[in-house]
Every structure is written in C-alpha cells, then in structure tokens.
Motif scaffolding. Structure first.
Motif, mmCIF file in Angstrom:
data_model
loop_
_atom_site.group_PDB
_atom_site.id
_atom_site.type_symbol
_atom_site.label_atom_id
_atom_site.label_comp_id
_atom_site.label_asym_id
_atom_site.label_seq_id
_atom_site.Cartn_x
_atom_site.Cartn_y
_atom_site.Cartn_z
ATOM 1 N N SER A 48 39.191 19.706 49.070
ATOM 2 C CA SER A 48 37.846 19.942 48.562
ATOM 3 C C SER A 48 37.898 20.537 47.171
ATOM 4 C CB SER A 48 37.101 20.886 49.511
ATOM 5 O OG SER A 48 35.859 21.250 48.937
ATOM 6 N N THR A 49 36.955 20.112 46.310
ATOM 7 C CA THR A 49 36.867 20.701 44.966
ATOM 8 C C THR A 49 35.752 21.731 44.908
ATOM 9 O OG1 THR A 49 35.367 18.924 44.290
ATOM 10 C CG2 THR A 49 37.723 18.582 43.906
ATOM 11 N N ASP A 50 35.148 22.041 46.054
ATOM 12 C CA ASP A 50 33.990 22.935 46.076
ATOM 13 C C ASP A 50 34.322 24.345 46.547
ATOM 14 O OD1 ASP A 50 32.393 20.823 45.272
ATOM 15 O OD2 ASP A 50 32.125 20.140 47.344
ATOM 16 N N ILE A 51 35.606 24.677 46.613
ATOM 17 C CA ILE A 51 35.999 26.008 47.074
ATOM 18 C C ILE A 51 36.065 26.969 45.887
ATOM 19 C CG2 ILE A 51 37.799 27.357 48.209
ATOM 20 C CD1 ILE A 51 36.318 25.407 50.021
ATOM 21 N N ASN A 52 35.434 28.116 46.040
ATOM 22 C CA ASN A 52 35.522 29.168 45.035
ATOM 23 C C ASN A 52 36.660 30.117 45.408
ATOM 24 O OD1 ASN A 52 33.318 28.425 43.379
ATOM 25 N ND2 ASN A 52 31.900 29.288 44.886
ATOM 26 N N HIS A 53 37.796 29.998 44.716
ATOM 27 C CA HIS A 53 38.929 30.874 44.990
ATOM 28 C C HIS A 53 38.743 32.195 44.253
ATOM 29 C CE1 HIS A 53 40.785 27.483 46.854
ATOM 30 N NE2 HIS A 53 40.818 26.788 45.726
ATOM 31 N N ILE A 54 39.075 33.285 44.890
ATOM 32 C CA ILE A 54 38.919 34.606 44.265
ATOM 33 C C ILE A 54 39.833 34.732 43.054
ATOM 34 C CG2 ILE A 54 39.244 37.088 44.611
ATOM 35 C CD1 ILE A 54 38.389 36.693 47.507
ATOM 36 N N VAL A 60 40.817 36.874 37.982
ATOM 37 C CA VAL A 60 39.747 36.948 38.976
ATOM 38 C C VAL A 60 38.653 35.966 38.588
ATOM 39 C CG1 VAL A 60 37.950 38.411 39.973
ATOM 40 C CG2 VAL A 60 40.240 39.345 39.558
ATOM 41 N N ASN A 61 38.185 35.195 39.541
ATOM 42 C CA ASN A 61 37.115 34.223 39.313
ATOM 43 C C ASN A 61 35.785 34.971 39.146
ATOM 44 O OD1 ASN A 61 35.288 32.148 39.332
ATOM 45 N ND2 ASN A 61 35.898 31.325 41.331
ATOM 46 N N ARG A 62 35.262 34.967 37.922
ATOM 47 C CA ARG A 62 34.009 35.698 37.636
ATOM 48 C C ARG A 62 32.786 35.021 38.242
ATOM 49 N NH1 ARG A 62 38.268 38.138 34.959
ATOM 50 N NH2 ARG A 62 37.580 39.756 33.502
ATOM 51 N N ASP A 63 32.950 33.813 38.795
ATOM 52 C CA ASP A 63 31.796 33.068 39.305
ATOM 53 C C ASP A 63 31.604 33.202 40.804
ATOM 54 O OD1 ASP A 63 31.058 32.062 36.803
ATOM 55 O OD2 ASP A 63 32.546 30.439 36.953
ATOM 56 N N ILE A 64 32.385 34.030 41.469
ATOM 57 C CA ILE A 64 32.183 34.186 42.909
ATOM 58 C C ILE A 64 30.869 34.924 43.153
ATOM 59 C CG2 ILE A 64 34.644 34.102 43.506
ATOM 60 C CD1 ILE A 64 34.654 37.135 43.626
ATOM 61 N N PRO A 65 30.172 34.622 44.241
ATOM 62 C CA PRO A 65 28.835 35.196 44.466
ATOM 63 C C PRO A 65 28.842 36.714 44.605
ATOM 64 C CG PRO A 65 29.608 34.019 46.416
ATOM 65 C CD PRO A 65 30.538 33.675 45.310
ATOM 66 N N GLU A 124 26.370 41.743 39.340
ATOM 67 C CA GLU A 124 25.941 41.686 37.948
ATOM 68 C C GLU A 124 24.418 41.670 37.815
ATOM 69 O OE1 GLU A 124 27.812 38.255 36.350
ATOM 70 O OE2 GLU A 124 29.778 39.215 36.099
ATOM 71 N N ALA A 125 23.749 41.044 38.781
ATOM 72 C CA ALA A 125 22.287 40.956 38.733
ATOM 73 C C ALA A 125 21.627 42.324 38.884
ATOM 74 C CB ALA A 125 21.782 40.016 39.826
ATOM 75 N N VAL A 172 36.900 46.675 33.690
ATOM 76 C CA VAL A 172 37.665 47.131 34.859
ATOM 77 C C VAL A 172 38.405 45.956 35.502
ATOM 78 C CG1 VAL A 172 37.485 48.048 37.204
ATOM 79 C CG2 VAL A 172 36.213 49.126 35.345
ATOM 80 N N ILE A 173 37.724 44.815 35.633
ATOM 81 C CA ILE A 173 38.359 43.632 36.235
ATOM 82 C C ILE A 173 39.542 43.174 35.384
ATOM 83 C CG2 ILE A 173 38.041 41.206 36.835
ATOM 84 C CD1 ILE A 173 35.147 41.873 37.582
#
Length: 488
Positions: free
Chosen positions: A358-364, A379-384, A390-391, A404-405
C-alpha cells in the motif's frame, strides 16, 4: 626388484593419537547415535550415571549384530568411505563408534543381541598398552550380566548396548567432575535435539535418563509467521541436492518456546546461514560459506540443504561429521538462494508490521535517501497526531515544537540501537497484547473527539489515523474507528 612389506601401526601410539581428532562430548555421543539410527532403531535410551565411577550407556532397539558382525564393527576402518552407502546409513569412515567413544573415555564396551544370541567385545586402552597390540577383549554371557543396566535387553528382540567408562580427560580437566559432566550432558541434549531434529519429529525417540528429547527445529517450520520459500533442485553428477530457504518470524512474534527452539535470542544472529543435512542428519549449520556475511538484517535467514551421502567426497565431510566445505561447482546455485533468503530477512525487519503493497500508509519515521545510497531517518510531520497538536498551537509554539522534533531526530542513538538490536536486548510491544491494542484505540478515539469538539474535519482525521502507524497494524482498531465514525 620392487617388493612389498606390510607395516602395522603400533597400536598404543596410534589409538592414543586418534583420541585427539577433535570430538566434543556432544559430537561424540551424536556419532554413536548415528550407528543406532543406521541400524533402524526407533528408540534410543541414553543412561548417565554421575556416581564415583561415572558411565554413559547408549542403548537402542535396532537390528543388532551377531558375533562376526560385531567383530567387524569394532575393527578400525570397518567400512570404505568410497563405498556406496544406503540412504539410512549415517556412517562414513567406519571409525565413528571407536574414535568417538575413545575420544572421551578409556574403555568402550559394546554388547549386541541378534537371533537370540548375545555378543560382546571391548576396546580397553590400558589393555592395549599393556599388550602392545590391536587386541580386543571378549566377554562371556555371565560376565555381560554384570554390566550396569544390561537388563534393558530383556525388553527387545534385537538391539545394541554401548558402555563408556573411565572419562580420564574430563577428570583431568576439572576439580568438580560431577558439575562438569552435568554441564556436558546438558550440552549433549541440546546438540542431539538439533542434529537429529528431523528424526525426532517423525520416527525416532531419544531419551536421556528416561526423559524424552524434543526436536529443535531451527526453521520454526510449524510457526505461521515463518516464510517457506520455493525449493530448488541442483543436480551434480547425477545426484540431487535440494535447497530450501526459510525466513523466520520477527522476534516480537516469537514465544519463549519458539526462542528455545532456535536456541536463544543470541542464536538468532549467530546461527543464520546454511543448514547442511546428510541423509537428514544435520552436520554443519550457522555459516554462509563466505557467500554472505552475518549481520543483523540477515539473522532471520536459514537455508536448508539436503545432500546425499554419495557426494561426501565433494563436500570434504570430516570423520566427526561436524564440518564440510562448499564445493565450487554448486556455489553459483547456492548464491541465488542466499540472495533470496537474506532479502526476505531484511524485508521482515524493514517492513515489519507495514502493508508494504500500500502507498497510503503514514509511517512515523521516514527513510530519506540523502546521497550515495545513504539514508537518514526523519519524523513524518504529516501524521495526524502532530497535525491535531499543531492546530491547537500558535505560530511560536509550532516553531518550538519543530525545533524539539529536529533535536530528537539529530540525537537519535542509532549506534547504540544497532548494538542492542544485534544482541537481542531491545524489548518490543507484542502484536498480540490486547491491553496495548485497547490503549491505542483509546488514544485514537480521544484525539478524534478532540478534533470534532474543535471544529476540525474529524472524519478526515479519523481516516488518517487508521492509515498511520501504529494504529494501521491492528484490524480491531481500524474496524472500530470505521464503525464509530462511519468511515468507508
């Protein structure tokens, strides 16, 4: 004119020298067990006494030998290694019974029963030295009755009894003979359980002091997580070699019983490689024959190689049946198996728990190529998880969060992690831990509810969570979230 003259080796010197062929205690006992299996025994009893005069008995219910057959079996070099052997014959040089036994003790006694008759001969090193000749000792039936546990013959029609006494070399090497022999017996049990595992799994029972030995399958072939690759047949000079790669499951999918089967966590790395079997008896294992080097990513790879005894000469199998050399003629064929096995092992580590198709997996953690086939991990900044956080922050706080990240990424202890993983010292969450699964589900639900309460598109966020590590690894979590938030 040329003439011939027979030159008989001086018995005391040669027989004492042959004690130094390099047998360990466990390999010596295994060599004796070979004879039992070759005699079609399906029950082998090993009796060990650790008293003031310790002894080891190997008793089997095989076909047994009459007097002349026993005499021949006791003769050094009783079989020509170039002769064609039966498929069930685990012998090779006609030396194993004698050389293996006397490498550990000074007195070997063999009793055999066939056609209702008992025959007995012994090699006694002190007797040979005294007489300076290749002289065996024969025993009468009355003398045989005095041997320890000889009554085992009462329960069989045919069989053979091997008695080892006077463990001089072991006695000279320790101040605590009882403890040393106990440790050697433990090593012997572990060795036999591996070397004869294919026999133990199907047709032969081996016990030590009435305790049955279980086979130790190094491939964990019974485990649903083991990947069994396609077999390959290599024909050499009209004889068939069968090669089959296995990929073991990742460590966190193994139970304590599974780990015992492969030996230990350390054995996972140390015993990767080829497992060479001769007539189903394991003779050498845990080596890549320099076709590949051992490393952490290849530790789950095992390649079973079945060779017939007809090709012994080509593999240079030694007297102890504990070493062999890889013939150049089959290196090319085996190299392809190595690539397949090692590649499969690396995939288990690299993609463990991921839906690799799958290409739809968000890896940390993202693996990013930087230069010259080198990589760094970010670190994947796009994980929910981060998007929700951030919101709730202002621009200055988001800047601090990213700093920090970045510091965490730059301070990642990759060298220490590699060392700990190589030693099997890293504790990982079990995929079967129900409490952990429930904890992860609660995390997702709380965060999605937070997004919903703060006017975010909670369905989009819920969908992002179930395609993000670690949540995407658990069908229970995915199904629950889909049901609660009505996601397709």
């Amino acid at each position: 004119m040329m003439f011939s003259k027979e030159s008989i080796p001086f018995a005391p010197s040669l027989i004492e020298s042959m004690r130094s062929l390099g047998y360990s205690f466990e390999s010596a006992i295994a060599d004796i067990v070979d004879n039992s299996i070759s005699a079609n025994a399906n029950k082998i009893d090993i009796k060990v006494s650790l008293g003031n005069k310790p002894y080891v008995i190997i008793f089997d219910n095989g076909c047994g030998m009459n007097k002349s057959e026993l005499e021949e079996a006791m003769r050094y070099g009783s079989k020509n290694p170039l002769e064609k052997r039966a498929e069930t014959d685990l012998g090779r040089f006609g030396l194993g019974l004698k050389s293996a036994s006397l490498s550990q003790c000074r007195k070997l006694i063999v009793v055999s029963k066939k056609d209702g008759q008992i025959s007995c001969y012994s090699w006694d090193l002190d007797y040979i030295i005294k007489n300076a000749s290749w002289s065996m000792i024969g025993y009468t039936n009355q003398e045989v009755k005095l041997f320890p546990e000889i009554e085992m013959f009462n329960d069989v029609e045919t069989g053979t009894y091997v008695l080892l006494e006077q463990f001089d070399r072991i006695e000279e090497s320790t101040n605590d003979l009882h403890k040393t022999l106990t440790n050697k017996i433990d090593s012997m049990i572990n060795h036999l359980s591996l070397v004869f595992h294919r026999f133990l799994e199907r047709k032969v029972e081996i016990s030590v002091n009435n305790k049955k030995i279980d086979g130790r399958d190094p491939f964990l072939s019974y485990h649903k997580g083991t990947q069994i690759k396609r077999s390959q047949n290599v024909n050499i000079n009209g004889f068939n070699i069968v090669v089959k790669p296995y990929i073991l499951p990742h460590l966190n999918k193994l139970t304590l019983k599974d780990i015992e089967k492969v030996g230990s966590k350390e054995s996972l790395r140390n015993e990767q490689g080829f497992y060479i079997y001769r007539n189903e008896r394991l003779i050498i294992w845990g080596t890549w024959f320099r076709l590949e080097r051992k490393d952490e990513l290849s530790k789950l790879a095992r390649v079973m190689v079945d060779i017939p005894s007809d090709l012994d000469y080509m593999w240079n199998i030694d007297i102890k049946k504990s070493s062999a050399n890889l013939p150049d003629i089959i290196k090319r064929n085996l190299y392809n198996c190595v690539i397949e096995a090692v590649g499969g092992s690396e995939a288990v580590h690299t993609y463990r728990g991921r839906k690799t198709k799958s290409t739809d997996i968000n890896h940390i953690w993202e693996r990013i190529e930087v230069r010259d086939n080198c990589y760094e991990y970010r670190v994947n900044r796009d994980i929910p998880q981060l998007k929700i956080l951030e919101a709730s922050l202002n621009l200055k706080q988001i800047k601090y969060l990213n700093e920090v990240i970045t510091q965490l990424e730059e301070g990642f202890p990759i060298t220490s992690l590699y060392v700990d993983v190589a030693k099997g010292k890293v504790v990982e969450q079990s995929a079967e831990d129900e409490e952990r699964i429930e904890e992860l589900y609660t995390q997702v639900k709380e965060q999605v509810e937070y997004a919903k309460e703060n006017g975010m598109d909670y369905k989009v966020i819920a969908k992002a969570f179930i395609s993000t590590e670690p949540y995407c690894n658990y069908n229970n979590i995915i199904n629950k979230i889909k049901g609660v938030y009505e996601i397709e």
